[in-house]
Scaffold this motif. Structure first.
Motif, PDB file in Angstrom:
ATOM      1  N   GLY A 119     -32.725  44.666 -24.525  1.00 14.79           N
ATOM      2  CA  GLY A 119     -33.877  44.042 -23.893  1.00 14.79           C
ATOM      3  C   GLY A 119     -33.432  42.777 -23.196  1.00 14.79           C
ATOM      4  N   VAL A 120     -33.945  42.561 -22.001  1.00 16.68           N
ATOM      5  CA  VAL A 120     -33.578  41.394 -21.201  1.00 16.68           C
ATOM      6  C   VAL A 120     -34.850  40.740 -20.688  1.00 16.68           C
ATOM      7  CG1 VAL A 120     -32.440  40.613 -19.072  1.00 16.68           C
ATOM      8  CG2 VAL A 120     -31.385  42.409 -20.470  1.00 16.68           C
ATOM      9  N   VAL A 121     -34.892  39.419 -20.761  1.00 18.41           N
ATOM     10  CA  VAL A 121     -35.910  38.644 -20.064  1.00 18.41           C
ATOM     11  C   VAL A 121     -35.163  37.824 -19.026  1.00 18.41           C
ATOM     12  CG1 VAL A 121     -37.646  36.830 -20.235  1.00 18.41           C
ATOM     13  CG2 VAL A 121     -37.479  38.555 -22.025  1.00 18.41           C
ATOM     14  N   GLY A 132     -27.201  51.837 -22.116  1.00 22.10           N
ATOM     15  CA  GLY A 132     -26.631  51.130 -20.979  1.00 22.10           C
ATOM     16  C   GLY A 132     -27.368  51.311 -19.670  1.00 22.10           C
ATOM     17  N   VAL A 133     -28.472  52.058 -19.668  1.00 28.13           N
ATOM     18  CA  VAL A 133     -29.228  52.337 -18.451  1.00 28.13           C
ATOM     19  C   VAL A 133     -30.625  51.727 -18.562  1.00 28.13           C
ATOM     20  CG1 VAL A 133     -30.203  54.193 -17.019  1.00 28.13           C
ATOM     21  CG2 VAL A 133     -27.953  54.482 -18.082  1.00 28.13           C
ATOM     22  N   ARG A 134     -31.062  51.056 -17.499  1.00 32.27           N
ATOM     23  CA  ARG A 134     -32.416  50.495 -17.478  1.00 32.27           C
ATOM     24  C   ARG A 134     -33.426  51.636 -17.497  1.00 32.27           C
ATOM     25  NH1 ARG A 134     -34.830  46.256 -13.095  1.00 32.27           N
ATOM     26  NH2 ARG A 134     -32.638  45.669 -13.094  1.00 32.27           N
ATOM     27  N   VAL A 135     -34.374  51.582 -18.448  1.00 31.32           N
ATOM     28  CA  VAL A 135     -35.383  52.630 -18.558  1.00 31.32           C
ATOM     29  C   VAL A 135     -36.790  52.096 -18.320  1.00 31.32           C
ATOM     30  CG1 VAL A 135     -34.000  54.157 -20.012  1.00 31.32           C
ATOM     31  CG2 VAL A 135     -35.437  52.397 -21.086  1.00 31.32           C
ATOM     32  N   ALA A 136     -36.972  50.765 -18.301  1.00 29.96           N
ATOM     33  CA  ALA A 136     -38.299  50.198 -18.052  1.00 29.96           C
ATOM     34  C   ALA A 136     -38.168  48.749 -17.621  1.00 29.96           C
ATOM     35  CB  ALA A 136     -39.160  50.287 -19.310  1.00 29.96           C
ATOM     36  N   GLN A 137     -39.189  48.287 -16.920  1.00 28.09           N
ATOM     37  CA  GLN A 137     -39.281  46.874 -16.560  1.00 28.09           C
ATOM     38  C   GLN A 137     -40.752  46.529 -16.404  1.00 28.09           C
ATOM     39  OE1 GLN A 137     -36.824  47.237 -13.080  1.00 28.09           O
ATOM     40  NE2 GLN A 137     -38.556  46.880 -11.722  1.00 28.09           N
ATOM     41  N   SER A 138     -41.069  45.252 -16.584  1.00 29.10           N
ATOM     42  CA  SER A 138     -42.441  44.779 -16.440  1.00 29.10           C
ATOM     43  C   SER A 138     -42.408  43.279 -16.203  1.00 29.10           C
ATOM     44  CB  SER A 138     -43.252  45.093 -17.698  1.00 29.10           C
ATOM     45  OG  SER A 138     -42.885  44.229 -18.758  1.00 29.10           O
ATOM     46  N   ALA A 139     -43.585  42.708 -16.025  1.00 25.24           N
ATOM     47  CA  ALA A 139     -43.695  41.254 -15.956  1.00 25.24           C
ATOM     48  C   ALA A 139     -43.355  40.686 -17.327  1.00 25.24           C
ATOM     49  CB  ALA A 139     -45.118  40.859 -15.568  1.00 25.24           C
ATOM     50  N   ASP A 177     -27.421  41.622 -16.322  1.00 27.95           N
ATOM     51  CA  ASP A 177     -27.890  42.531 -15.278  1.00 27.95           C
ATOM     52  C   ASP A 177     -27.523  43.963 -15.688  1.00 27.95           C
ATOM     53  OD1 ASP A 177     -25.167  42.975 -14.569  1.00 27.95           O
ATOM     54  OD2 ASP A 177     -25.260  41.528 -12.928  1.00 27.95           O
ATOM     55  N   ASP A 178     -27.854  44.932 -14.841  1.00 23.48           N
ATOM     56  CA  ASP A 178     -27.627  46.336 -15.195  1.00 23.48           C
ATOM     57  C   ASP A 178     -26.162  46.619 -15.495  1.00 23.48           C
ATOM     58  OD1 ASP A 178     -30.341  46.649 -14.751  1.00 23.48           O
ATOM     59  OD2 ASP A 178     -30.114  47.787 -12.900  1.00 23.48           O
ATOM     60  N   ALA A 179     -25.251  46.119 -14.684  1.00 24.42           N
ATOM     61  CA  ALA A 179     -23.819  46.360 -14.894  1.00 24.42           C
ATOM     62  C   ALA A 179     -23.329  45.703 -16.183  1.00 24.42           C
ATOM     63  CB  ALA A 179     -23.013  45.857 -13.699  1.00 24.42           C
ATOM     64  N   GLN A 180     -23.830  44.510 -16.481  1.00 25.91           N
ATOM     65  CA  GLN A 180     -23.417  43.820 -17.701  1.00 25.91           C
ATOM     66  C   GLN A 180     -23.946  44.531 -18.947  1.00 25.91           C
ATOM     67  OE1 GLN A 180     -25.044  40.061 -16.350  1.00 25.91           O
ATOM     68  NE2 GLN A 180     -22.983  39.144 -16.338  1.00 25.91           N
ATOM     69  N   MET A 181     -25.163  45.087 -18.886  1.00 29.75           N
ATOM     70  CA  MET A 181     -25.683  45.822 -20.042  1.00 29.75           C
ATOM     71  C   MET A 181     -24.875  47.089 -20.264  1.00 29.75           C
ATOM     72  SD  MET A 181     -27.752  45.696 -22.608  1.00 29.75           S
ATOM     73  CE  MET A 181     -29.074  44.535 -22.259  1.00 29.75           C
ATOM     74  N   LEU A 182     -24.479  47.752 -19.204  1.00 29.21           N
ATOM     75  CA  LEU A 182     -23.624  48.930 -19.338  1.00 29.21           C
ATOM     76  C   LEU A 182     -22.281  48.534 -19.939  1.00 29.21           C
ATOM     77  CD1 LEU A 182     -23.161  51.943 -18.935  1.00 29.21           C
ATOM     78  CD2 LEU A 182     -22.434  51.430 -16.584  1.00 29.21           C
ATOM     79  N   ALA A 183     -21.715  47.416 -19.506  1.00 33.93           N
ATOM     80  CA  ALA A 183     -20.456  46.926 -20.080  1.00 33.93           C
ATOM     81  C   ALA A 183     -20.628  46.570 -21.546  1.00 33.93           C
ATOM     82  CB  ALA A 183     -19.957  45.719 -19.288  1.00 33.93           C
ATOM     83  N   ASP A 184     -21.781  46.001 -21.921  1.00 33.32           N
ATOM     84  CA  ASP A 184     -22.060  45.681 -23.320  1.00 33.32           C
ATOM     85  C   ASP A 184     -22.045  46.959 -24.158  1.00 33.32           C
ATOM     86  OD1 ASP A 184     -23.142  43.482 -25.215  1.00 33.32           O
ATOM     87  OD2 ASP A 184     -24.550  45.137 -25.504  1.00 33.32           O
TER      88      ASP A 184
END
Length: 187
Positions: A119-121, A132-139, A177-184
């Motif tokens: 989860g990222v804010v 490692g893949v973004r599956v949702a986003q919101s405010a 960001d997306d690439a960093q979460m995949l690297a994580d």
């Protein structure tokens, strides 16, 4: 890590996602005594939620049965709010950002295999990741909060305890960001 010492209430050490014995934590959920297995870390500014926060949480999880409404990790902050990673039901992974915002996604069957969740804010945006893949986003909530306590596998205030195995839980004082979460995930 970083001097944050936790306390375990129950739980056992099991094989991690790489097959190494004794490296992941198994929490058995609610017990017959009315409590449950969970981990807890005391408040520290590292877990605070600044205004227009930029923070990230990731963890490896394994469920032996379909999750219900189960907390993976939650950070209680002042004013009765929290930010966390949780399942609302067996098919809904959620990143709760603090007040009224949630980035949730329908996910496949999570039982029996290790999965990386995150989860990222990032200021006004909240994002949820699976493997490692973004599956949702919101405010996202932009209000600050001072951390009171971090819980793993539980929300004792709700008398909610999760049966799961946890490995490599990480907090970042920045928005991956997306690439960093995949690297994580690939660590």
């Amino acid at each position: 890590g970083h001097g944050h010492h936790g306390i375990l209430f129950g739980g056992t050490w099991v094989e991690d996602r790489h097959g190494v014995a004794g490296r992941a934590l198994f929490l058995n959920g609610k017990n017959d005594a009315g409590g449950g297995d969970y981990g807890s870390v005391s408040a520290h500014p590292d877990f605070d939620r600044p205004a227009n926060a930029k923070l990230s949480i990731s963890a490896w999880v394994r469920f032996d049965a379909p999750p219900g409404h189960h907390i993976i990790v939650t950070v209680e902050v002042g004013g009765g709010r929290a930010y966390d990673l949780e399942f609302l039901d067996a098919a809904t992974l959620t990143h709760w950002d603090g007040v009224d915002h949630v980035a949730q996604a329908t996910v496949p069957n999570m039982v029996g295999a290790w999965h990386h969740v995150g989860g990222v804010v990032d200021g006004a945006e909240a994002r949820t990741y699976l493997d490692g893949v973004r599956v949702a986003q919101s405010a996202a909530d932009t209000k600050p909060g001072v951390a009171k306590r971090v819980y793993f596998g539980a929300d004792p205030g709700d008398d909610s305890y999760t049966r799961l195995a946890l490995d490599d839980v990480r907090f970042y004082r920045g928005a991956l960001d997306d690439a960093q979460m995949l690297a994580d995930k690939q660590r």
